[in-house]
Every structure is written in structure tokens, then in C-alpha cells.
Design an enzyme around this catalytic site. Structure first.
Site, PDB file in Angstrom:
ATOM      1  N   TRP A 155       0.798  -1.224   0.000  1.00 23.11           N
ATOM      2  CA  TRP A 155       0.000   0.000   0.000  1.00 23.11           C
ATOM      3  C   TRP A 155       0.834   1.279   0.000  1.00 23.11           C
ATOM      4  CZ3 TRP A 155       2.028   1.983   4.342  1.00 23.11           C
ATOM      5  CH2 TRP A 155       2.461   1.078   5.325  1.00 23.11           C
ATOM      6  N   LYS A 179      -2.471  -8.797  -7.327  1.00 23.63           N
ATOM      7  CA  LYS A 179      -3.305  -8.524  -6.156  1.00 23.63           C
ATOM      8  C   LYS A 179      -2.754  -7.267  -5.475  1.00 23.63           C
ATOM      9  CE  LYS A 179      -2.593  -9.723  -1.984  1.00 23.63           C
ATOM     10  NZ  LYS A 179      -2.764  -8.358  -1.427  1.00 23.63           N
ATOM     11  N   GLU A 182      -4.887  -4.398   0.370  1.00 21.41           N
ATOM     12  CA  GLU A 182      -6.269  -4.205   0.823  1.00 21.41           C
ATOM     13  C   GLU A 182      -6.556  -2.728   1.110  1.00 21.41           C
ATOM     14  OE1 GLU A 182      -4.513  -7.272   0.669  1.00 21.41           O
ATOM     15  OE2 GLU A 182      -4.046  -6.763   2.745  1.00 21.41           O
ATOM     16  N   GLY A 232       6.852  -6.147   0.060  1.00 19.11           N
ATOM     17  CA  GLY A 232       6.191  -6.131   1.362  1.00 19.11           C
ATOM     18  C   GLY A 232       7.168  -6.516   2.448  1.00 19.11           C
ATOM     19  N   SER A 233       6.656  -7.147   3.494  1.00 17.71           N
ATOM     20  CA  SER A 233       7.517  -7.441   4.648  1.00 17.71           C
ATOM     21  C   SER A 233       8.407  -8.656   4.375  1.00 17.71           C
ATOM     22  CB  SER A 233       6.663  -7.673   5.889  1.00 17.71           C
ATOM     23  OG  SER A 233       5.899  -8.836   5.713  1.00 17.71           O
ATOM     24  N   GLU A 254      10.998  -7.631  -2.981  1.00 17.00           N
ATOM     25  CA  GLU A 254      11.557  -6.368  -2.502  1.00 17.00           C
ATOM     26  C   GLU A 254      10.956  -6.175  -1.112  1.00 17.00           C
ATOM     27  OE1 GLU A 254      11.575  -2.981  -1.343  1.00 17.00           O
ATOM     28  OE2 GLU A 254      10.459  -2.285  -3.097  1.00 17.00           O
ATOM     29  N   LEU A 255      11.827  -6.341  -0.076  1.00 17.71           N
ATOM     30  CA  LEU A 255      11.305  -6.529   1.281  1.00 17.71           C
ATOM     31  C   LEU A 255      11.748  -5.410   2.221  1.00 17.71           C
ATOM     32  CD1 LEU A 255      11.976 -10.382   1.311  1.00 17.71           C
ATOM     33  CD2 LEU A 255       9.951  -9.164   0.513  1.00 17.71           C
ATOM     34  N   CYS A 288      10.301   1.838   2.003  1.00 15.67           N
ATOM     35  CA  CYS A 288      11.282   0.795   2.336  1.00 15.67           C
ATOM     36  C   CYS A 288      12.711   1.340   2.330  1.00 15.67           C
ATOM     37  CB  CYS A 288      11.131  -0.386   1.386  1.00 15.67           C
ATOM     38  SG  CYS A 288      11.046   0.124  -0.319  1.00 15.67           S
TER      39      CYS A 288
HETATM   40  P1  NAD Z   1       1.567  -6.738   6.391  1.00  9.83           P
HETATM   41  O1  NAD Z   1       2.641  -7.780   6.338  1.00  9.83           O
HETATM   42  O2  NAD Z   1       0.291  -7.032   7.096  1.00  9.83           O
HETATM   43  O3  NAD Z   1       1.150  -6.302   4.893  1.00  9.83           O
HETATM   44  C1  NAD Z   1       2.070  -5.770   3.967  1.00  9.83           C
HETATM   45  C2  NAD Z   1       1.594  -6.107   2.566  1.00  9.83           C
HETATM   46  O4  NAD Z   1       1.784  -7.479   2.321  1.00  9.83           O
HETATM   47  C3  NAD Z   1       0.100  -5.845   2.336  1.00  9.83           C
HETATM   48  O5  NAD Z   1      -0.034  -5.196   1.096  1.00  9.83           O
HETATM   49  C4  NAD Z   1      -0.546  -7.207   2.292  1.00  9.83           C
HETATM   50  O6  NAD Z   1      -1.593  -7.280   1.353  1.00  9.83           O
HETATM   51  C5  NAD Z   1       0.576  -8.068   1.838  1.00  9.83           C
HETATM   52  N1  NAD Z   1       0.482  -9.412   2.378  1.00  9.83           N
HETATM   53  C6  NAD Z   1       0.410  -9.772   3.674  1.00  9.83           C
HETATM   54  N2  NAD Z   1       0.369 -11.113   3.772  1.00  9.83           N
HETATM   55  C7  NAD Z   1       0.400 -11.595   2.508  1.00  9.83           C
HETATM   56  C8  NAD Z   1       0.399 -12.902   1.945  1.00  9.83           C
HETATM   57  N3  NAD Z   1       0.402 -14.018   2.711  1.00  9.83           N
HETATM   58  N4  NAD Z   1       0.436 -13.008   0.593  1.00  9.83           N
HETATM   59  C9  NAD Z   1       0.503 -11.913  -0.185  1.00  9.83           C
HETATM   60  N5  NAD Z   1       0.517 -10.667   0.279  1.00  9.83           N
HETATM   61  C10 NAD Z   1       0.474 -10.509   1.615  1.00  9.83           C
HETATM   62  O7  NAD Z   1       2.233  -5.480   7.024  1.00  9.83           O
HETATM   63  P2  NAD Z   1       1.716  -4.012   7.194  1.00  9.83           P
HETATM   64  O8  NAD Z   1       1.460  -3.770   8.640  1.00  9.83           O
HETATM   65  O9  NAD Z   1       0.644  -3.641   6.216  1.00  9.83           O
HETATM   66  O10 NAD Z   1       3.039  -3.297   6.737  1.00  9.83           O
HETATM   67  C11 NAD Z   1       4.142  -3.196   7.607  1.00  9.83           C
HETATM   68  C12 NAD Z   1       5.309  -4.051   7.243  1.00  9.83           C
HETATM   69  O11 NAD Z   1       5.313  -4.417   5.885  1.00  9.83           O
HETATM   70  C13 NAD Z   1       6.567  -3.238   7.487  1.00  9.83           C
HETATM   71  O12 NAD Z   1       7.271  -3.818   8.537  1.00  9.83           O
HETATM   72  C14 NAD Z   1       7.346  -3.241   6.199  1.00  9.83           C
HETATM   73  O13 NAD Z   1       8.611  -3.852   6.355  1.00  9.83           O
HETATM   74  C15 NAD Z   1       6.546  -4.080   5.272  1.00  9.83           C
HETATM   75  N6  NAD Z   1       6.267  -3.356   4.020  1.00  9.83           N
HETATM   76  C16 NAD Z   1       7.286  -3.220   3.162  1.00  9.83           C
HETATM   77  C17 NAD Z   1       7.081  -2.551   1.974  1.00  9.83           C
HETATM   78  C18 NAD Z   1       8.200  -2.378   1.001  1.00  9.83           C
HETATM   79  O14 NAD Z   1       8.127  -1.488   0.175  1.00  9.83           O
HETATM   80  N7  NAD Z   1       9.218  -3.218   1.030  1.00  9.83           N
HETATM   81  C19 NAD Z   1       5.831  -2.030   1.683  1.00  9.83           C
HETATM   82  C20 NAD Z   1       4.789  -2.196   2.593  1.00  9.83           C
HETATM   83  C21 NAD Z   1       5.022  -2.876   3.770  1.00  9.83           C
END
Ligand code: NAD
Length: 480
Positions: A155, A179, A182, A232-233, A254-255, A288
């Protein structure tokens, strides 16, 4: 209930059709500045996911045969449409994510620029001829698209991240099932509508929404999917990489980051502190590559912390739609409680909260720009990426010590250094373990530069020539 009638009705985009989700009641989307529900994101059923997979598979066979020139024309049209719709798209980003409109406009321009770069780069998917050992044998190397790609976007950059994944894959000749997050589904759906209008054949791009874990498991385990791209994470990225590995699929991730900033003596401390605060609190620190761990030479540490805290304290926090706002809300309530944990941990350890440290108001998800000064290695904020408006400082004595501190964590996405000493900058560039090392400025990535991490920060690259290669495979052909 919608707070703004401009927010679109959310649907799925499958096989060129806009359809409602066939499972459950969906997930509410909130305006993070007001905390109000603005829409309901549909949940795709298994049969809708199957339809998306089947359409991506059949569209791939046709799209891979479209010439790179014709593919580029569609992507360039999409870039032009993104620019033409800049104000609407910026409004959507600010409404879903909360970042100030001025930042959202920059994001729109970057997204257009990504499409334009990938369009042109796709035309340069050159192969090569390898001289043969025998007369009459022709040996060539060609680059081919990997196949249908499952993409998962977060997001925090709701237009840029889907753009990187979609345009890179399409330019390479792949089809996509994406996808979005959310929190920000409408931004990806707006991109899909633009690509449809630009002439992208039906099924080449599909957008599905729903429970992230269920969708990612279903798509990645499908034999029709040949590559996976996730931002994401680190925890989720590793889980998806393990699932992808079972199917021997290409994985690009890209984490998490937790970027170090090494600040050496003899720089203009006050000026740097002002630019550092601006860089840190961009997008409320939910980036990130956000500069977070400030390691400052002991001779200037106190001055830097003071000037940074002052600059941070002056930042105007508010609704991103207000033109005077410099920092918007956090994206969702989970981020608020997460940032509170970092501050509580610091207070328990007696670390100074030099500025900020608390939530603002009780409507929306606002948090003060925060600095924890002189935090020890054992503090939570020095070890876990805050992914929010929080920075930490720590003094260092020698260059070696600064580099050791930068490399101490298992992350390696972006690292910054500020120095006028060319020997130090050369040492930092060589010894800091990071996919992106940025010296004397803050721009960590551009459409034309490769972006990605080392260690737990991910694998593969987005952007640059490498961003296209991520969606290509190499075939060697030898003919006598
Ligand atoms: P989160 O892990 O709940 O969600 C982060 C993203 O991952 C969301 O878009 C979600 O849809 C997706 N996601 C979660 N579980 C998934 C799964 N099993 N399969 C596919 N997609 C999935 O975390 P959050 O609270 O929304 O964000 C915080 C953490 O996420 C931070 O600690 C950060 O490191 C990481 N993050 C990193 C980036 C990045 O650009 N690298 C971007 C957003 C969040």
C-alpha cells in the site's frame, strides 16, 4: 458509507471484464485521514481466481507474439494517459493512503515514467551471437518472457509499485495477475482501466482482490504461474519465496529495509539535518528506503540530533488534501500501534524522545514525527524497521565502526552516507552491504536504475535493464 462520491466502486478485472467479487461481503477500505469507510473491496472466489489464471495463460500466448514495438506503443499510450489523469490519480493516492497531494503528484509522474522506460527498454531485449568453434554452426542467445506472473503489491506506493511490476512484466512479454494491497485497491484498478483504454488485449492484465494469504497461496501454487513478484515485509516475502521455490518459479522480492545513514565530520550539520528530516518523513516514513538509523560522528552527533528534532517538530502534519500539509496520516491503525511500541520500548530503556513520540488526535491515523536520540544497539528501533515516522541516532568514532553498525542488521536495501572525503566514500561504497548505496543525496531509485536488496531485503531487481530481465528467461539456440 462513502465520505466522498469520487471514490470508485471497487471491482475485479478479469479477462477484460469488470466484475463483482463472488465471495463474502468484502473488506472495508478506509480513508486514513478521517478513519471513515470509503468503499468495499471485493473478494474473488476460487473460480474467479481460476478464470484470472486461465485468461492470463491464454493471453500470454498471444502477447508474447506481439512485437516489442507494438507492446511499447501500448505502454507509451498508458504513460500518456497516466499523465493526462494525474490529478485524479493523485487524489486517489491521497484518499487511500493519506500522503500529501504534492507527494502523490510526484508518485503519478514516476509511475508514468516507469511505463515509458519499460516500453522503450522492452524494444531493446537484445540477444547475442556467440562465435562457434566449428564452421557452419550458428549459436545464438535470445531473451524470452518468463510466462504469466503473479504480482503482489503493498500500500505504501500504491501507484509506483504496481506500475513497476505490471509494466516490467508486460514490456518483457509476460501476462499478469496482480493482487493490490487491501488498503489501496483503487490505484491498481485505475491503472488497469488505463491499460485497457491504451489497447492492452483482454486477459493480459487481471486484478484480483481478497484475503492476501489465500490469494497468494492459490496463485503461486497454480502450474499456470511461472513467476512471482512481491513487495512487502520480509516475513511474508520469505513465505512466498518458499512457496514459489516448490514450483521452481522465478521469484522477485523487494522486502524490508531499515536504511542506515552514515554522517561524517566536516559537513554542514544544520543543513543536512533539515534535508534528512524531509527525506525521513516523506510518506510518513512508510518507505522501504526511508533513512532511519542515523549514525553520526561523535564530534557532531549532538548538534545533528538537535537540528533534526527541530526540523521534525516544524513539519505540518494533517490531511493530505490540505495544501499546507507536509506529512499525512499513517496508512492504517496497525502502523499506529506499531510505532507506539517503538516509543514505549525507548522510554523503558531511558532513551531520549528528542521530538514527537505520540499519536495526534483520535480521528484518522496521525502520529508525530519522532526522533529517538542516542539509542543503543539493543533498542527495538535499532533492530526492527519502524516503517513509519520514527528515526534513531547513535554516535560513532571511526569509519570502521560506522560501517560495522550499518552492516549489523540482516537487511541491505538502501544505505546513505554524507562525506566530503573521497577515501571514505569509496570505502563506504565498497564495504556497506546494501543493494543501493547513495552518497551525498537522498534519491535511492529511479525508473532507469536497478533497485533491490541484499540479505533479508529481497532478491532480484526492479527498474533499470535489470527490471526487465527479471521477467525474461534466456534461451540458447545452436544450429548446424
Ligand atoms: P503486512 O505484512 O500485514 O502487509 C504488507 C503487505 O503485504 C500488504 O499489502 C498485504 O496485502 C501483503 N500481504 C500480507 N500477507 C500476505 C500474503 N500471505 N500473501 C501476499 N501478500 C500478503 O504489514 P503491514 O502492517 O501492512 O506493513 C508493515 C510491514 O510491511 C513493514 O514492517 C514493512 O517492512 C513491510 N512493508 C514493506 C514494503 C516495502 O516497500 N518493502 C511495503 C509495505 C510494507
Amino acid at each position: 458509507m462513502k465520505t466522498d462520491s469520487k471514490y470508485p466502486r471497487l471491482r475485479l478485472f478479469i479477462a477484460g471484464r469488470w466484475i463483482d467479487g463472488a465471495m463474502g461481503d468484502g473488506t472495508e477500505v478506509l480513508d486514513p485521514a478521517r478513519g471513515d469507510v470509503i468503499g468495499v473491496m471485493p473478494h474473488a472466489s476460487k473460480s474467479q481466481l481460476d478464470e484470472a489464471l486461465d485468461s492470463a495463460e491464454s493471453a500470454f500466448r498471444a502477447w508474447r507474439s506481439v512485437s516489442p514495438y507494438d507492446r511499447a506503443m501500448i505502454l507509451l499510450r498508458a504513460a500518456a494517459l497516466i499523465r493526462a489523469r494525474a490529478e485524479d490519480l493523485a487524489w486517489l493516492i491521497t484518499t487511500e493512503l493519506g500522503k500529501p497531494l504534492a507527494e502523490a503528484r510526484l508518485e503519478v509522474e514516476t509511475a508514468a515514467s516507469i511505463f515509458a522506460w519499460d516500453a522503450e527498454e522492452g524494444r531493446r531485449a537484445y540477444g547475442r551471437v556467440i562465435p562457434s568453434r566449428q564452421p557452419g554452426v550458428r549459436q545464438i542467445v535470445v531473451r524470452e518472457p518468463v510466462g504469466p506472473i503473479a504480482a503482489f503489491a503493498p500500500w505504501n506506493a500504491p501507484l509506483i509499485t504496481p506500475s513497476r511490476k505490471i509494466s516490467g512484466a508486460l514490456a518483457a512479454g509476460c501476462s499478469v495477475v496482480i493482487k493490490p494491497a487491501e488498503e489501496t485497491p483503487a490505484c491498481t484498478l485505475a491503472l488497469a482501466a488505463i491499460l485497457e483504454e491504451a489497447g492492452l488485449p483482454a486477459g493480459t492484465l487481471n486484478v484480483v482482490t481478497g484475503n492476501p494469504a489465500e490469494i497468494s497461496k492459490y496463485l503461486i501454487s497454480s502450474p499456470l504461474i511461472k513467476g512471482v513478484t512481491f513487495t512487502g515485509s520480509t516475513a511474508v516475502g520469505k513465505a512466498l519465496a518458499a512457496e514459489a521455490a516448490l514450483g521452481m518459479k522465478r521469484m522477485i522480492s523487494e522486502l524490508g529495509g531499515h536504511a542506515p545513514v552514515l554522517i561524517f565530520p566536516e559537513i554542514d550539520v544544520e543543513a543536512l539535518a533539515v534535508s534528512a528530516a524531509k527525506a525521513k518523513f516523506r510518506n510518513a516514513g512508510q518507505v522501504c528506503t526511508s533513512p532511519t538509523r542515523f549514525f553520526v560522528h561523535e564530534s557532531i552527533h549532538a548538534r545533528f540530533a538537535e537540528a533534526f528534532a527541530e526540523a521534525a517538530g516544524r513539519i505540518q502534519v494533517g490531511d493530505g488534501r490540505d495544501p499546507t500539509t507536509q506529512m499525512g496520516p499513517l496508512a492504517h491503525a496497525r502502523r499506529l500501534s506499531s510505532i507506539e511500541e517503538f516509543v514505549d520500548d525507548a522510554r523503558d530503556r531511558g532513551i531520549a524522545v528528542a521530538t514527537g513520540g505520540g499519536r495526534i488526535g483520535n480521528r484518522g491515523f496521525f502520529f508525530q514525527p519522532t526522533l529517538l536520540a542516542d539509542a543503543g544497539d539493543d533498542s527495538l528501533a535499532m533492530n526492527v524497521e519502524p516503517f513509519g515516522p520514527l528515526a534513531v541516532t547513535q554516535p560513532f568514532g571511526s569509519t570502521q565502526e560506522a560501517i560495522r553498525l550499518a552492516n549489523r542488521l540482516p537487511f541491505g536495501l538502501a544505505a546513505y552516507a554524507f562525506t566530503h572525503d573521497s577515501r571514505i566514500s569509496a570505502q563506504v561504497a565498497e564495504e556497506v552491504e546494501s543493494g543501493n548505496v547513495i552518497i551525498n543525496h537522498w534519491q535511492a531509485s529511479l525508473p532507469e536504475t536497478p533497485f533491490g536488496g541484499l540479505k533479508d531485503s529481497g532478491q532480484g531487481r526492479e527498474g533499470g535493464i535489470e527490471g526487465l530481465e527479471a521477467f525474461q528467461t534466456v534461451k540458447y539456440v545452436s544450429q548446424a
